[in-house]
Enzyme design. Sequence first.
Site, PDB file in Angstrom:
ATOM      1  N   GLY A 125     -26.437   9.334  -9.390  1.00 10.69           N
ATOM      2  CA  GLY A 125     -26.880   9.765  -8.067  1.00 10.69           C
ATOM      3  C   GLY A 125     -27.716   8.750  -7.319  1.00 10.69           C
ATOM      4  O   GLY A 125     -28.895   8.546  -7.641  1.00 10.69           O
ATOM      5  N   THR A 127     -26.518   8.020  -3.540  1.00 13.35           N
ATOM      6  CA  THR A 127     -26.241   8.367  -2.147  1.00 13.35           C
ATOM      7  C   THR A 127     -26.905   9.681  -1.744  1.00 13.35           C
ATOM      8  O   THR A 127     -26.928  10.643  -2.508  1.00 13.35           O
ATOM      9  CB  THR A 127     -24.718   8.478  -1.926  1.00 13.35           C
ATOM     10  OG1 THR A 127     -24.119   7.245  -2.259  1.00 13.35           O
ATOM     11  CG2 THR A 127     -24.385   8.826  -0.492  1.00 13.35           C
ATOM     12  N   ARG A 269      18.269   5.573  -2.933  1.00  8.25           N
ATOM     13  CA  ARG A 269      18.569   6.167  -1.630  1.00  8.25           C
ATOM     14  C   ARG A 269      19.720   5.424  -0.945  1.00  8.25           C
ATOM     15  O   ARG A 269      19.637   4.215  -0.739  1.00  8.25           O
ATOM     16  CB  ARG A 269      17.320   6.122  -0.753  1.00  8.25           C
ATOM     17  CG  ARG A 269      17.516   6.580   0.691  1.00  8.25           C
ATOM     18  CD  ARG A 269      17.800   8.052   0.780  1.00  8.25           C
ATOM     19  NE  ARG A 269      17.673   8.515   2.157  1.00  8.25           N
ATOM     20  CZ  ARG A 269      18.070   9.710   2.582  1.00  8.25           C
ATOM     21  NH1 ARG A 269      18.610  10.563   1.722  1.00  8.25           N
ATOM     22  NH2 ARG A 269      17.900  10.070   3.844  1.00  8.25           N
ATOM     23  N   GLN A 337       6.524   5.017   4.364  1.00  9.05           N
ATOM     24  CA  GLN A 337       7.490   4.598   5.383  1.00  9.05           C
ATOM     25  C   GLN A 337       8.885   4.396   4.770  1.00  9.05           C
ATOM     26  O   GLN A 337       9.892   4.782   5.359  1.00  9.05           O
ATOM     27  CB  GLN A 337       7.019   3.296   6.031  1.00  9.05           C
ATOM     28  CG  GLN A 337       7.655   3.008   7.386  1.00  9.05           C
ATOM     29  CD  GLN A 337       7.157   3.947   8.468  1.00  9.05           C
ATOM     30  OE1 GLN A 337       6.110   4.570   8.318  1.00  9.05           O
ATOM     31  NE2 GLN A 337       7.918   4.064   9.543  1.00  9.05           N
ATOM     32  N   ILE A 338       8.943   3.796   3.598  1.00 13.10           N
ATOM     33  CA  ILE A 338      10.225   3.564   2.930  1.00 13.10           C
ATOM     34  C   ILE A 338      10.886   4.881   2.537  1.00 13.10           C
ATOM     35  O   ILE A 338      12.112   5.044   2.634  1.00 13.10           O
ATOM     36  CB  ILE A 338      10.032   2.651   1.695  1.00 13.10           C
ATOM     37  CG1 ILE A 338       9.716   1.216   2.169  1.00 13.10           C
ATOM     38  CG2 ILE A 338      11.245   2.661   0.781  1.00 13.10           C
ATOM     39  CD1 ILE A 338       9.267   0.275   1.072  1.00 13.10           C
ATOM     40  N   GLU A 364     -18.214   3.278  -3.376  1.00 19.88           N
ATOM     41  CA  GLU A 364     -18.948   2.080  -3.834  1.00 19.88           C
ATOM     42  C   GLU A 364     -19.230   1.116  -2.672  1.00 19.88           C
ATOM     43  O   GLU A 364     -19.343  -0.090  -2.877  1.00 19.88           O
ATOM     44  CB  GLU A 364     -18.165   1.334  -4.936  1.00 19.88           C
ATOM     45  CG  GLU A 364     -17.750   2.189  -6.110  1.00 19.88           C
ATOM     46  CD  GLU A 364     -18.908   2.789  -6.858  1.00 19.88           C
ATOM     47  OE1 GLU A 364     -19.867   2.070  -7.170  1.00 19.88           O
ATOM     48  OE2 GLU A 364     -18.874   3.993  -7.114  1.00 19.88           O
ATOM     49  N   SER A 367     -15.481  -1.012   3.198  1.00 18.94           N
ATOM     50  CA  SER A 367     -14.951  -2.373   3.337  1.00 18.94           C
ATOM     51  C   SER A 367     -15.879  -3.230   4.181  1.00 18.94           C
ATOM     52  O   SER A 367     -16.035  -4.432   3.928  1.00 18.94           O
ATOM     53  CB  SER A 367     -13.552  -2.321   3.963  1.00 18.94           C
ATOM     54  OG  SER A 367     -12.622  -1.738   3.070  1.00 18.94           O
TER      55      SER A 367
END
Length: 381
Positions: A125, A127, A269, A337-338, A364, A367
């Site tokens: 703990g 945060t 596919r 998307q694929i 953690e 970015s």
Amino acid sequence: MMNFELNENQLMIAQMIRDFGAKEITPFRKDWDDQQYFPLELFKKLGELGLMGVLVPAEYGGSGFGYFEYVTAIAELAKLDPAIGLSMAAHNSLCTGHIMMFGSEEQKKKYLPKLASCEFLGAWGLTEPNTGSDAGNMRTVAVNDGDHYIINGAKNFITHGYSCDVAVVIARTGEIGDSHGMTAFVIEKGTPGFRGGRKEDKLGMRASETAELIFEDCKVHKSQVLGEVGNGFIQSMKILDGGRISIAALSLGIAEGALEEAIQYSKERQQFNQPISRFQGISFKLADMATQVEAARLLTFKAADLKNRGQKVTLEGAQAKYYASEVAVSVANEAVQIFGGYGFTKDYPVEKYYRDAKLCTIGEGTSEIQKIVISREVLRK
């Protein structure tokens, strides 16, 4: 020089997790995710396999492995279910890692064997609701009271905050903003005034419990202080260096899983009488995804290599965490998307990778925070 071949232990761990996961994780992951069910019983089984004390020395009941094996274990679990990988990583690197790195011999003997076997589930703990990454302004306070400290306050976004048996908690023992004004405590479940609070309703990682820790006149004996009084924040920064490698490994596993699913689907596919993998638009996506995954792997194992050798990993850990987490999001996005419309359904695992990956860019430290850490280290050099 780092050896890029998986060692015998890594190969063994990877196969063990695949075999275990096929029976104990894959059949249940959708239900766990749908219901936000935290499968505590699963982690007891992972403890029996030695995966809840990967880095703990054998003398304290752990597996005694290094960071290569640890990264491999997290990544393999993340392929099966990122939420399970996240909980395993938090237990190992944060709670257990803090006690292992800064605990007294008595504290290590008391807690590490139970954490390594998962008789005790760990939480960590730092945060708080209003301070997030601004830990210097934390409001959880520990007041000196003879042989004890009285702790009041709350922590949030804590992995295993509700179900933990023991938590390492950072509380303020000095002035606000003083980096030497915080202290780490190890607190057991059942201590009067200490309890788990509200569970978070999350976008992803739904089988990994995230909840509050609440302290109301919680009386903790001074024997529960980890390391020196006032060093809690300094300790936490060192713990987070290793924690970033954990999230990099988690991100790597998600990206690898999404890529593998996308490759397999693109071969199966059929459109216009041929596999969609033959279309340049798809093959170029796969090329980019595979290259990003490999770069993330190299950064992650570079940081692990330095950690194994006892070197400072602030820069390399932040770089690995930053890049790998962004790759996890990107690769999962391209996998959806694929798959096209099927990627938007729960019939295939890529939609879950897509949701789970986003946490890696936040947990953690975001970015943006990693960029701050990286730039400071680069400028310092």
